[in-house]
Design an enzyme around this catalytic site. Structure first.
Site, PDB file in Angstrom:
ATOM      1  N   ARG A   5      30.339  55.383 -73.732  1.00  0.00           N
ATOM      2  CA  ARG A   5      29.804  56.720 -73.452  1.00  0.00           C
ATOM      3  C   ARG A   5      29.876  57.035 -71.956  1.00  0.00           C
ATOM      4  NH1 ARG A   5      25.471  54.659 -76.724  1.00  0.00           N
ATOM      5  NH2 ARG A   5      25.736  55.331 -78.902  1.00  0.00           N
ATOM      6  N   GLU A  35      34.376  39.448 -83.085  1.00  0.00           N
ATOM      7  CA  GLU A  35      33.386  39.180 -84.117  1.00  0.00           C
ATOM      8  C   GLU A  35      33.995  38.215 -85.127  1.00  0.00           C
ATOM      9  OE1 GLU A  35      30.675  38.513 -86.731  1.00  0.00           O
ATOM     10  OE2 GLU A  35      30.184  39.594 -84.877  1.00  0.00           O
ATOM     11  N   SER A  83      27.842  45.577 -86.887  1.00  0.00           N
ATOM     12  CA  SER A  83      26.769  46.581 -86.773  1.00  0.00           C
ATOM     13  C   SER A  83      26.020  46.779 -88.081  1.00  0.00           C
ATOM     14  CB  SER A  83      27.346  47.926 -86.306  1.00  0.00           C
ATOM     15  OG  SER A  83      27.925  47.810 -85.032  1.00  0.00           O
ATOM     16  N   CYS A 112      18.084  42.388 -91.221  1.00  0.00           N
ATOM     17  CA  CYS A 112      16.709  42.484 -91.703  1.00  0.00           C
ATOM     18  C   CYS A 112      16.628  43.081 -93.104  1.00  0.00           C
ATOM     19  CB  CYS A 112      15.870  43.340 -90.752  1.00  0.00           C
ATOM     20  SG  CYS A 112      15.791  42.708 -89.069  1.00  0.00           S
ATOM     21  N   VAL A 170      35.286  33.360 -80.634  1.00  0.00           N
ATOM     22  CA  VAL A 170      35.449  32.880 -79.260  1.00  0.00           C
ATOM     23  C   VAL A 170      34.994  31.426 -79.215  1.00  0.00           C
ATOM     24  CG1 VAL A 170      34.670  33.131 -76.870  1.00  0.00           C
ATOM     25  CG2 VAL A 170      35.233  35.157 -78.230  1.00  0.00           C
ATOM     26  N   ASP A 198      19.561  37.895 -79.967  1.00  0.00           N
ATOM     27  CA  ASP A 198      18.898  36.676 -80.438  1.00  0.00           C
ATOM     28  C   ASP A 198      19.288  35.429 -79.660  1.00  0.00           C
ATOM     29  OD1 ASP A 198      17.863  38.368 -82.298  1.00  0.00           O
ATOM     30  OD2 ASP A 198      18.906  37.511 -84.031  1.00  0.00           O
ATOM     31  N   TYR A 215      -7.691  61.023 -87.227  1.00  0.00           N
ATOM     32  CA  TYR A 215      -8.612  60.756 -88.334  1.00  0.00           C
ATOM     33  C   TYR A 215      -8.570  61.886 -89.352  1.00  0.00           C
ATOM     34  CZ  TYR A 215     -12.790  61.261 -91.125  1.00  0.00           C
ATOM     35  OH  TYR A 215     -13.634  61.467 -92.183  1.00  0.00           O
ATOM     36  N   TRP A 261     -14.131  55.473 -88.096  1.00  0.00           N
ATOM     37  CA  TRP A 261     -13.783  54.435 -87.126  1.00  0.00           C
ATOM     38  C   TRP A 261     -12.596  53.663 -87.700  1.00  0.00           C
ATOM     39  CZ3 TRP A 261     -15.400  53.577 -82.236  1.00  0.00           C
ATOM     40  CH2 TRP A 261     -16.545  54.252 -81.813  1.00  0.00           C
ATOM     41  N   ARG A 277     -14.444  47.189 -81.024  1.00  0.00           N
ATOM     42  CA  ARG A 277     -15.890  47.226 -80.752  1.00  0.00           C
ATOM     43  C   ARG A 277     -16.517  45.846 -80.921  1.00  0.00           C
ATOM     44  NH1 ARG A 277     -18.673  51.986 -84.081  1.00  0.00           N
ATOM     45  NH2 ARG A 277     -20.457  51.279 -82.865  1.00  0.00           N
TER      46      ARG A 277
END
Length: 463
Positions: free
Chosen positions: A26, A39, A45, A49, A86, A291, A434, A442, A450
């Site tokens: 970019r 790769e 890409s 997960c 590599v 990672d 809330y 709370w 608290r």
């Protein structure tokens, strides 16, 4: 003859590597910067997960996990070479040696700037039978496909998951959803060692309630194989657990074989050490991220290894900016992570009790029970929140949450507070949203804050 443009070489084609390459592109045109990326796998890409959710059937198809294909990267003038590994980095001559995994052909490629995004490798202990058919790690899309192929061919319905970290717990859920009888064999006292044991116990109870057999405090000594050579059981000193498929979820280690051989600096956990701009320390034109690196823990002040896609993509953006002539930094992490097992949500950020002790911090710890919504509202679900605060100062040190719908993402409140170095007393005044469908008056996080304030004051009071 015209001089060639400056060349960026990227080792690793997933989150960090291709984010760095894309950001650099970019900022710099092809005639200014040539980008060559290597790769060794079949995919680029993609969301590792998401693999447990693909295996479990929540995600319908593999390609849904791929954010950008190799062809799409090439359309952006990035020379992405798939199935190419590599094998050596020559820092003195500023070049890398690569091998085409299909043909075996090798070549050297010179670089002006180098990005190492080699990721992490799954922990795979040298146990008898560990490499037998029917034993699966879950690190790449290829791994996920291999596991699905085994599940489709296997007549039996017994699965043993070795390890109870994020991958182990998520894979246990995936296999339950596929109708398997699941046993989880875990070396620790409780599942999810990223939590304190008292919070891990809640995860244990929930997993047992789902029909998962939890075996804690058990060391695997062997993967038993049958006459056909396939895995048929997992052996501990106390017992053997029958298995038609075995899934390994023992965590990962930084993949730094290339970096170590090249003499680059590594940290205590084996990750590459970088500065705030993700440059490898002591090397002006080499960057590393994802990672394979260690990063600064903003709470403890120590470097640590955390393998998460969120960090990897941020590292790539920072690196790409630096390579492209801009400037960006990655200041560090607070250790935020969330997961789930069926409808149980699990979250943590900051330090556990043993982390605080390890860095010499004195603390108070409090635990509260609350609900995700106002108690009278339909489907209000219970949650348990544990909070750690530094003695005397009251600085927030960490928070863990285990609960049902609406629990996990509340950890982000604590992540922001940790980054801002807020005290628990300051947290009690946070102006959180809330309404009865979303929270009690709370919020559970504020209730925990608290209680932590009270504990800090009581601890500091004269005895």
């Amino acid at each position: 003859m015209a001089e060639r443009p400056e060349r960026l070489v990227v080792v690793g084609g997933d989150a960090t590597g291709m984010s760095a390459a894309s950001q650099a592109r970019r900022l710099r045109k092809p005639e200014e910067l040539e980008i060559v990326a290597f790769e060794r796998g079949h995919f680029t890409s993609y969301s590792a997960c998401g693999i447990p959710y693909w295996v479990g059937g929540v995600v319908d198809e593999r390609d849904a996990l791929i954010a950008r294909t190799a062809a799409q990267h090439r359309e952006r003038d990035i020379d992405l070479r798939m199935r190419t590994e590599v094998t050596e980095v020559d820092v003195e001559k500023r070049r890398v040696r690569s091998r085409d995994l299909e043909t075996g052909a090798e070549e050297w490629t010179e670089y002006d700037k180098l990005v190492l995004a080699t990721g992490a490798r799954p922990v795979r202990p040298p146990l008898p039978g560990i490499d037998a058919p029917g034993v699966h790690g879950v690190q790449t899309l290829d791994d996920g496909q291999a596991l699905l192929d085994t599940l489709s061919r296997t007549e039996g319905r017994r699965a043993v998951v070795v390890g109870a970290g994020y991958i182990g717990v998520e894979m246990a859920e995936a296999l339950i959803q596929r109708g398997y009888e699941v046993t989880v064999v875990n070396r620790g006292a409780e599942p999810m060692s990223t939590l304190d044991p008292d919070m891990g116990c809640l995860v244990h109870d929930a997993m047992t309630g789902l029909g998962i057999e939890m075996v804690n405090g058990a060391e695997v000594t062997e993967i038993r194989t049958g006459d056909d050579g396939r895995a048929c059981g997992v052996v501990t000193p106390e017992k053997e657990y029958p298995a038609d498929v075995v899934v390994l979820g023992l965590g990962v280690r930084p993949e730094t074989t290339l970096a170590e051989a090249a003499g680059l600096p590594l940290g205590a956990s084996g990750g590459i050490l970088t500065d705030l701009a993700m440059r490898v320390r002591g090397y002006e034109d080499i960057w590393a991220g994802g990672d394979c690196v260690e990063v600064l823990d903003l709470v403890s002040g120590r470097d640590r290894h955390i393998a998460l896609g969120t960090h990897a993509n941020k590292h790539g953006q920072v690196i790409g900016s630096g390579v492209g002539g801009g400037y960006a930094t990655f200041p560090g992490v607070v250790g935020t992570a969330v997961s789930k097992v069926c409808d149980l949500e699990i979250a943590r950020t900051g330090l556990r009790e043993k982390d605080a002790r390890a860095v010499g911090l004195q603390y108070v710890a409090v635990t509260i029970e609350s609900t995700s919504r106002v108690g009278y509202f339909p489907n209000a679900a219970p949650m348990t929140v544990k909070m750690l605060a530094e003695r005397l100062s009251g600085r927030l040190l960490g928070m863990q949450i285990v609960g049902r719908e609406g629990a996990a993402k509340r950890v982000d409140i604590a992540a922001v507070a940790l980054t801002a170095k807020m005290t628990v007393e300051q947290m009690t005044a946070l102006d959180l949203g809330y309404a009865p469908p979303f929270s009690p008056v709370w919020d559970p996080v504020l209730v925990a804050a608290r209680k932590a304030v009270q504990a800090v004051r009581a601890d500091a009071a004269p005895q």
